[in-house]
Design an enzyme around this catalytic site. Structure first.
Site, short mmCIF file in Angstrom:
data_model
loop_
_atom_site.label_atom_id
_atom_site.label_comp_id
_atom_site.label_asym_id
_atom_site.label_seq_id
_atom_site.Cartn_x
_atom_site.Cartn_y
_atom_site.Cartn_z
N CYS A 1 -19.93 0.79 -0.90
CA CYS A 1 -20.15 0.00 -2.11
C CYS A 1 -21.47 0.28 -2.80
O CYS A 1 -21.49 0.77 -3.93
CB CYS A 1 -20.05 -1.48 -1.78
SG CYS A 1 -18.37 -1.97 -1.37
N LEU B 1 -34.87 -7.17 3.05
CA LEU B 1 -36.18 -6.54 2.93
C LEU B 1 -36.49 -5.75 4.20
O LEU B 1 -37.65 -5.65 4.59
CB LEU B 1 -37.28 -7.59 2.70
CG LEU B 1 -37.49 -8.10 1.27
CD1 LEU B 1 -38.70 -9.01 1.21
CD2 LEU B 1 -37.68 -6.94 0.27
N THR C 1 -12.05 1.98 -6.03
CA THR C 1 -12.56 2.67 -7.23
C THR C 1 -13.68 3.60 -6.76
O THR C 1 -14.86 3.32 -6.99
CB THR C 1 -13.10 1.67 -8.27
OG1 THR C 1 -13.98 0.74 -7.61
CG2 THR C 1 -11.99 0.91 -8.95
N ASP D 1 0.86 -1.19 0.00
CA ASP D 1 0.00 0.00 0.00
C ASP D 1 0.89 1.23 0.00
O ASP D 1 1.98 1.20 0.58
CB ASP D 1 -0.92 0.00 1.23
CG ASP D 1 -2.12 0.91 1.04
OD1 ASP D 1 -3.23 0.39 0.81
OD2 ASP D 1 -1.95 2.15 1.10
C1 UDX Z 1 -22.26 -4.77 0.18
C2 UDX Z 1 -22.63 -6.14 -0.41
O1 UDX Z 1 -23.58 -6.78 0.45
C3 UDX Z 1 -21.38 -7.00 -0.56
O2 UDX Z 1 -21.70 -8.24 -1.14
C4 UDX Z 1 -20.37 -6.23 -1.43
O3 UDX Z 1 -19.17 -6.98 -1.57
C5 UDX Z 1 -20.08 -4.87 -0.84
O4 UDX Z 1 -21.30 -4.14 -0.65
P1 UDX Z 1 -21.69 -3.88 2.63
O5 UDX Z 1 -21.42 -2.54 2.01
O6 UDX Z 1 -20.74 -4.41 3.66
O7 UDX Z 1 -21.76 -5.01 1.49
O8 UDX Z 1 -23.13 -3.76 3.29
P2 UDX Z 1 -24.51 -4.54 3.26
O9 UDX Z 1 -24.56 -5.53 4.35
O10 UDX Z 1 -24.83 -5.01 1.90
O11 UDX Z 1 -25.49 -3.34 3.64
C6 UDX Z 1 -25.56 -2.19 2.83
C7 UDX Z 1 -26.51 -1.17 3.38
O12 UDX Z 1 -27.85 -1.60 3.21
C8 UDX Z 1 -26.36 -0.84 4.87
O13 UDX Z 1 -26.44 0.56 5.02
C9 UDX Z 1 -27.54 -1.53 5.50
O14 UDX Z 1 -27.97 -0.88 6.67
C10 UDX Z 1 -28.59 -1.41 4.40
N1 UDX Z 1 -29.65 -2.43 4.44
C11 UDX Z 1 -29.34 -3.75 4.34
C12 UDX Z 1 -30.98 -2.05 4.57
O15 UDX Z 1 -31.29 -0.85 4.65
N2 UDX Z 1 -31.95 -3.01 4.59
C13 UDX Z 1 -31.67 -4.32 4.48
O16 UDX Z 1 -32.62 -5.13 4.49
C14 UDX Z 1 -30.32 -4.72 4.35
#
Ligand code: UDX
Length: 439
Positions: free
Chosen positions: A266, A256, A87, A32
């Site tokens: 992400c 949901l 990215t 890094d």
């Molecule tokens: C996500 C993808 O799930 C993962 O596969 C990818 O590699 C990177 O992006 P992450 O960013 O760690 O992972 O979070 P994730 O668990 O997906 O939650 C994303 C957001 O959605 C959070 O802010 C969470 O609070 C929200 N969320 C999730 C909801 O509002 N409702 C839900 O039912 C589930």
């Protein structure tokens, strides 16, 4: 058989990948450009909170199989080079900024040997891998590129890396594709032996798998949040609705949960970058719905702010509001595009005195939003509050005792931005309970 690997870029993805690969028995050098990050990692301290990661770093560094460096030359000699740089979204458009990928490949070209494999993990606009493959083979004939997206979730990153739901290899054709397959099969021997499904594809499919998975998850969340908007008008309950439709195995109950929506490093940036790339490809209309997914998502943050201010019933400038949670989701200290931090900031802009707390994310939030007041605990934040707004469903907040909290607030008003509390129990303790899309 164990391999020597390099991991280029030691942010969330790279640091987790490096430690996990060392745990699986490979010898790993993490590279890094950030000297502070490298120093911390070499001491076994991740520069972010991920359950179990510090312990894994310390354990694998002790074996001698894991080391971090700022010097690209240290990546020479590795057989597989994982590309794990970020990215981010460009500041002046929705497109992904691929400059770190380009810079990392440029540096890698100086250490690659024929037969080495570069395995791309970063989330990139579709078409990037093909261009990088040309660049690599022009500079180092015989060096190979594969695209090997990751799907790790923050909070479950170690499990998702060492025991993923599936593996995806985007491979070139011919002999180089065969060599790439064999090397990746060695890297992931443990997961493959455990029966992890493997999908082999071309570069473009592998790149698209990643962005379409995130687009689907974002769409699922915005779908239920759109239902919450309708439920609010007709007095229905979106949580019961989600339970009912979720029993249909074709729909499923996961992702949901209606509330203040998705955030993080992400989902938001990936759907925007996908839309931007589709427009470049002349296919804007194919993913036009993603703009609506984004818009629904952002409206729910505003809705939580409006619900809080309406419930308080006095001028925001006269109100003290406790905000529980700052991380974009529980078990993380990540505040990138955090819906909770956004809600706290909007309440502040509306003139309220906001006291926010989070078990892990206060330092990161303070850097972005120094004007908020921060408290160490939920109780300190809630003391004398005119309303409590729960925005991140940490287990500690879900377990709060409504009777005890009732005694320290000025007005017992709770806005449940994640629909994660027992509304009946809070109402029984004398609270005005306001959920998202619930009666
Ligand atoms: C996500 C993808 O799930 C993962 O596969 C990818 O590699 C990177 O992006 P992450 O960013 O760690 O992972 O979070 P994730 O668990 O997906 O939650 C994303 C957001 O959605 C959070 O802010 C969470 O609070 C929200 N969320 C999730 C909801 O509002 N409702 C839900 O039912 C589930």
């Amino acid at each position: 058989m164990s391999l020597t690997l390099s991991v280029i870029g030691c942010g969330y993805l790279g640091a987790v990948h490096a430690a996990s690969m060392a745990e699986l028995g490979h010898t790993v050098i993490g590279i890094d450009t950030d000297a502070d990050k490298v120093e911390a990692l070499n001491k076994g301290n991740a520069p972010f909170f991920e359950p179990g990661l510090d312990e894994l770093l310390q354990k694998t560094i002790k074996t001698g199989r894991l080391r971090f460096s700022t010097d690209f030359a240290d990546a020479a000699g590795a057989t597989v080079h994982f590309l794990a740089v970020g990215t981010p979204q460009l500041t002046d458009s929705h497109a992904a900024d691929t400059r770190y990928v380009d810079a990392a490949i440029g540096a890698l070209l100086t250490v690659l040997s024929p037969g080495d494999l570069v395995a791309g993990k970063s989330t990139v606009p579709v078409g990037t891998a093909a261009a990088l493959a040309d660049r690599i083979s022009a500079a180092v004939p015989g060096a190979i590129l594969a695209w090997n997206p990751e799907f790790l979730r923050e909070g479950f990153a170690l499990k998702d890396t060492m025991a993923p739901d599936r593996l995806v290899y985007g491979l070139p054709e011919g002999e180089s594709g065969q060599r790439a397959r064999e090397l990746l099969n060695e890297v992931y021997a443990a997961a493959l032996a455990a029966g992890t499904p493997l999908i082999e594809a071309d570069y473009a499919t592998a790149e698209l798998v990643k962005v379409s998975a995130n687009a689907f998850l974002a769409t699922k969340i915005s779908f239920i949040n759109a239902m919450a908007e309708i439920a609010e008008v007709v007095g229905a309950d979106v949580t019961l609705l989600a339970d009912a439709i979720g029993h249909d195995a074709r729909i499923g109950r996961r992702f949901l949960n209606a509330g203040i929506g998705f955030g993080g490093g992400c989902l938001p940036k990936d759907i925007r970058a996908f839309s931007s790339r589709a427009a470049e490809l002349g296919r804007s209309e194919s993913v036009a719905f993603l703009a609506e997914v984004d818009a629904i998502n952002l409206r729910r943050r505003q809705r939580a702010v409006d619900l809080a201010i309406t419930a308080i019933g006095k001028r925001p400038s006269e109100a003290r509001i406790a905000v529980l949670g700052l991380a974009f989701k529980p078990d993380s200290d990540d505040v990138r595009d955090s819906p909770g931090l956004d809600v706290a900031t909007s309440l502040l802009r509306r003139g309220a005195h906001v006291v926010a707390t989070d078990p892990q994310a206060i330092e990161n939030a303070r850097r972005l939003q120094p004007r908020l007041d921060y408290a160490a605990t939920a109780e300190e934040a809630a003391a004398h509050a005119d309303a409590v707004v729960l925005v991140t469903e940490w287990a500690d907040y879900r377990a709060l005792d409504p009777v005890a909290l009732r005694a320290i607030v000025t007005s017992p008003i709770i806005i449940d931005g994640r629909n994660c509390l027992d509304a009946g129990a809070w109402r029984a303790a004398g609270w005005t309970y306001v959920g998202m899309g619930r009666r």
